[in-house]
Design an enzyme around this catalytic site. Structure first.
Site, PDB file in Angstrom:
ATOM      1  N   CYS A 293       3.648   9.384   0.717  1.00 44.69           N
ATOM      2  CA  CYS A 293       2.354   9.902   0.262  1.00 44.69           C
ATOM      3  C   CYS A 293       2.557  10.718  -1.001  1.00 44.69           C
ATOM      4  CB  CYS A 293       1.725  10.766   1.349  1.00 44.69           C
ATOM      5  SG  CYS A 293       0.215  11.576   0.785  1.00 44.69           S
TER       6      CYS A 293
ATOM      7  N   HIS B 240       7.895   7.380   8.990  1.00 44.14           N
ATOM      8  CA  HIS B 240       8.684   7.466   7.753  1.00 44.14           C
ATOM      9  C   HIS B 240      10.097   7.902   8.130  1.00 44.14           C
ATOM     10  CE1 HIS B 240       5.735   6.863   4.441  1.00 44.14           C
ATOM     11  NE2 HIS B 240       4.913   6.995   5.467  1.00 44.14           N
TER      12      HIS B 240
ATOM     13  N   ARG C  51       0.852  -1.198   0.000  1.00 45.64           N
ATOM     14  CA  ARG C  51       0.000   0.000   0.000  1.00 45.64           C
ATOM     15  C   ARG C  51       0.892   1.254   0.000  1.00 45.64           C
ATOM     16  NH1 ARG C  51      -0.669   4.732   2.492  1.00 45.64           N
ATOM     17  NH2 ARG C  51      -0.577   3.814   4.580  1.00 45.64           N
ATOM     18  N   ASP C  52       1.452   1.585   1.150  1.00 44.44           N
ATOM     19  CA  ASP C  52       2.271   2.811   1.239  1.00 44.44           C
ATOM     20  C   ASP C  52       3.476   2.718   0.297  1.00 44.44           C
ATOM     21  OD1 ASP C  52       3.305   5.236   2.197  1.00 44.44           O
ATOM     22  OD2 ASP C  52       2.841   4.757   4.274  1.00 44.44           O
TER      23      ASP C  52
ATOM     24  N   HIS D 246       3.255   4.835  12.935  1.00 45.29           N
ATOM     25  CA  HIS D 246       3.572   4.707  11.497  1.00 45.29           C
ATOM     26  C   HIS D 246       4.615   5.772  11.177  1.00 45.29           C
ATOM     27  CE1 HIS D 246       2.130   4.205   7.166  1.00 45.29           C
ATOM     28  NE2 HIS D 246       2.693   5.393   7.090  1.00 45.29           N
TER      29      HIS D 246
ATOM     30  N   ASN E  29       8.810   4.625   4.281  1.00 50.62           N
ATOM     31  CA  ASN E  29       8.560   4.209   5.664  1.00 50.62           C
ATOM     32  C   ASN E  29       9.851   3.655   6.253  1.00 50.62           C
ATOM     33  OD1 ASN E  29       5.981   3.692   3.995  1.00 50.62           O
ATOM     34  ND2 ASN E  29       5.220   3.572   6.086  1.00 50.62           N
TER      35      ASN E  29
HETATM   36  N1  COA Z   1     -12.566   4.320  -4.961  1.00 57.87           N
HETATM   37  C1  COA Z   1     -12.571   4.432  -6.279  1.00 57.87           C
HETATM   38  N2  COA Z   1     -13.030   5.515  -6.942  1.00 57.87           N
HETATM   39  C2  COA Z   1     -13.507   6.514  -6.187  1.00 57.87           C
HETATM   40  C3  COA Z   1     -13.534   6.447  -4.792  1.00 57.87           C
HETATM   41  C4  COA Z   1     -13.043   5.291  -4.176  1.00 57.87           C
HETATM   42  N3  COA Z   1     -13.005   5.156  -2.859  1.00 57.87           N
HETATM   43  N4  COA Z   1     -14.076   7.581  -4.337  1.00 57.87           N
HETATM   44  C5  COA Z   1     -14.353   8.354  -5.402  1.00 57.87           C
HETATM   45  N5  COA Z   1     -14.023   7.702  -6.528  1.00 57.87           N
HETATM   46  C6  COA Z   1     -14.124   8.174  -7.927  1.00 57.87           C
HETATM   47  C7  COA Z   1     -15.426   8.809  -8.255  1.00 57.87           C
HETATM   48  O1  COA Z   1     -16.345   7.841  -8.692  1.00 57.87           O
HETATM   49  C8  COA Z   1     -15.046   9.751  -9.369  1.00 57.87           C
HETATM   50  O2  COA Z   1     -14.846   9.036 -10.558  1.00 57.87           O
HETATM   51  P1  COA Z   1     -15.166   9.703 -11.989  1.00 57.87           P
HETATM   52  O3  COA Z   1     -14.264  10.894 -12.086  1.00 57.87           O
HETATM   53  O4  COA Z   1     -14.790   8.615 -12.931  1.00 57.87           O
HETATM   54  O5  COA Z   1     -16.596  10.045 -11.931  1.00 57.87           O
HETATM   55  C9  COA Z   1     -13.689  10.243  -8.922  1.00 57.87           C
HETATM   56  O6  COA Z   1     -13.153   9.200  -8.080  1.00 57.87           O
HETATM   57  C10 COA Z   1     -13.756  11.527  -8.130  1.00 57.87           C
HETATM   58  O7  COA Z   1     -14.729  11.388  -7.122  1.00 57.87           O
HETATM   59  P2  COA Z   1     -15.044  12.491  -6.031  1.00 57.87           P
HETATM   60  O8  COA Z   1     -16.042  11.958  -5.076  1.00 57.87           O
HETATM   61  O9  COA Z   1     -15.335  13.802  -6.722  1.00 57.87           O
HETATM   62  O10 COA Z   1     -13.696  12.546  -5.270  1.00 57.87           O
HETATM   63  P3  COA Z   1     -12.545  13.613  -5.300  1.00 57.87           P
HETATM   64  O11 COA Z   1     -12.045  13.870  -6.679  1.00 57.87           O
HETATM   65  O12 COA Z   1     -12.953  14.760  -4.456  1.00 57.87           O
HETATM   66  O13 COA Z   1     -11.415  12.768  -4.524  1.00 57.87           O
HETATM   67  C11 COA Z   1     -10.926  10.980  -3.002  1.00 57.87           C
HETATM   68  C12 COA Z   1     -11.625  12.282  -3.209  1.00 57.87           C
HETATM   69  C13 COA Z   1     -10.881  10.759  -1.514  1.00 57.87           C
HETATM   70  C14 COA Z   1     -11.696   9.859  -3.688  1.00 57.87           C
HETATM   71  C15 COA Z   1      -9.495  11.047  -3.602  1.00 57.87           C
HETATM   72  O14 COA Z   1      -8.877  12.228  -3.240  1.00 57.87           O
HETATM   73  C16 COA Z   1      -8.646   9.879  -3.165  1.00 57.87           C
HETATM   74  O15 COA Z   1      -8.866   8.764  -3.573  1.00 57.87           O
HETATM   75  N6  COA Z   1      -7.642  10.143  -2.334  1.00 57.87           N
HETATM   76  C17 COA Z   1      -6.774   9.109  -1.801  1.00 57.87           C
HETATM   77  C18 COA Z   1      -5.365   9.611  -1.756  1.00 57.87           C
HETATM   78  C19 COA Z   1      -4.427   8.590  -1.192  1.00 57.87           C
HETATM   79  O16 COA Z   1      -4.631   7.394  -1.248  1.00 57.87           O
HETATM   80  N7  COA Z   1      -3.327   9.091  -0.630  1.00 57.87           N
HETATM   81  C20 COA Z   1      -2.274   8.288  -0.072  1.00 57.87           C
HETATM   82  C21 COA Z   1      -2.655   7.567   1.141  1.00 57.87           C
HETATM   83  S1  COA Z   1      -2.684   8.518   2.612  1.00 57.87           S
HETATM   84 ZN    ZN Z   2       2.860   6.448   5.274  1.00 50.47          ZN
END
Ligand code: COA
Ligand code: ZN
Length: 314
Positions: free
Chosen positions: A243, A212, A18-19, A210, A252
């Protein structure tokens, strides 16, 4: 340092798939992820953070979350975790039969906006909905507080703000908590202080640290946390990780470096270092570059070398 008061067993929670992989320049093929997780399942780690159910636009490297979660071999005794940012991700992770969901938000508003595109309060509201969705299932819910020891945009985060977030997590019904040092800003004194404060306020709450190693303080922070009563640590094979939405993020603490240190100190983790080293040494060919972990290169302290031949008595 009160060595005698160290916990009898330290739990190692592997986060490389994951990370580790989320920030890699290249997509690791799904079959390679599955093989790596299956190998890690044989090493004695307590938990494996398998993947993230996040937007594939945000983290393209983990776009195969569903396939990976479905295909891995679940070994009894290992808890298989997935990171989720919102209800949609939680529903997919529950459907995939994950044992634990890791609900992540940053205590820093700026980093949460950059990473999750919402405020911490909006993330928390989403977590409430996840608690409802998970009700009646066997799946446990861990809440992670990213940037708990400092934010690359805002700097230091006040300790009371972090403690209040733990309180929020417990109030909505999360079962355990992780304090995450997203970009390696924590120092050992700060870690000791915060872990002690958590122990005072929340007793035996299952708590993960956790860290890094961005600024070389990772294992020193582990030692400070152990001394203050922590017994669960995330770590990443090879020291991969970071991240993608935090400037300057790097890996990490390395799982094999951590287990080596614990072994050398006589602190039991139940992890088979030889197996771990085998997988760490296979990483460079898998991901196409060197790894930051040190013991995979240096060998264990006990791996002795033949004396130079010129010293031999003639
Ligand atoms: N899994 C898969 N797709 C997802 C989702 C999820 N959990 N949540 C939202 N989506 C999709 C939506 O369906 C949409 O798809 P489309 O553009 O094809 O219609 C798109 O992602 C954007 O959705 P929205 O609700 O507008 O989200 P956003 O653009 O505001 O983003 C998050 C919010 C949270 C989904 C996004 O920022 C994210 O996934 N962040 C994770 C970052 C991460 O993992 N960082 C490292 C770990 S700490
Ligand atoms: Zn981390």
């Amino acid at each position: 340092m009160n060595w005698e008061a160290f916990p009898p067993r330290v739990h190692i929670q592997e986060v490389v798939t994951r990370d580790g992989l989320q920030i890699e320049p290249r997509f690791l093929p799904t079959a390679d992820k599955i093989a790596l997780i299956d190998a890690l399942s044989q090493t004695g780690v307590s938990k494996i953070e398998v993947t993230s159910f996040v937007s594939p636009k945000a983290v393209p490297n983990l776009a195969d979350a569903r396939e990976v979660a479905r295909a891995i071999t679940r070994r009894p005794g290992v808890t298989y975790v997935a990171l989720v940012p919102n209800l949609r991700g939680a529903q997919e992770a529950l459907d995939a039969g994950m044992n634990e969901l890791n609900l992540v938000l940053s205590v820093s508003e700026t980093h949460n906006l950059a990473n999750m595109r919402m405020t911490p309060a909006q993330s928390l509201a989403g977590f409430r909905a996840i608690v409802e969705a998970a009700r009646g299932t066997q799946t446990t819910l861990n809440g992670s507080i990213a940037t708990a020891f400092g934010c690359p945009f805002e700097g230091a985060q006040p300790e009371p703000k972090v403690l209040e977030m733990i309180e929020n997590f417990l109030n909505i019904g999360l079962h355990s908590v992780t304090l995450a040092d997203t970009t390696g800003m924590a120092n050992p004194r700060q870690v000791a202080h915060l872990v002690a404060a958590v122990r005072r306020q929340f007793g035996a709450l299952p708590l993960t640290l956790h860290f890094h190693n961005t600024r070389g303080m990772g294992l020193a922070n582990v030692l400070a946390a152990l001394d203050a009563g922590a017994d669960r640590f995330d770590a990443s094979l090879g020291g991969l990780g970071g991240c993608p939405f935090a400037p300057g993020a790097t890996g990490n603490i390395s799982t094999e470096d951590l287990v080596h240190m614990l072994d050398e100190m006589g602190v039991y983790s139940g992890v088979d270092l030889a197996r771990l080293l085998e997988r760490a040494r296979a990483l460079p060919s898998l991901i196409g570059h060197d790894i930051p972990g040190q013991v995979a290169k240096a060998g264990r302290s006990g791996d002795l070398h033949p004396a130079p031949t010129r010293l031999a008595a003639s």
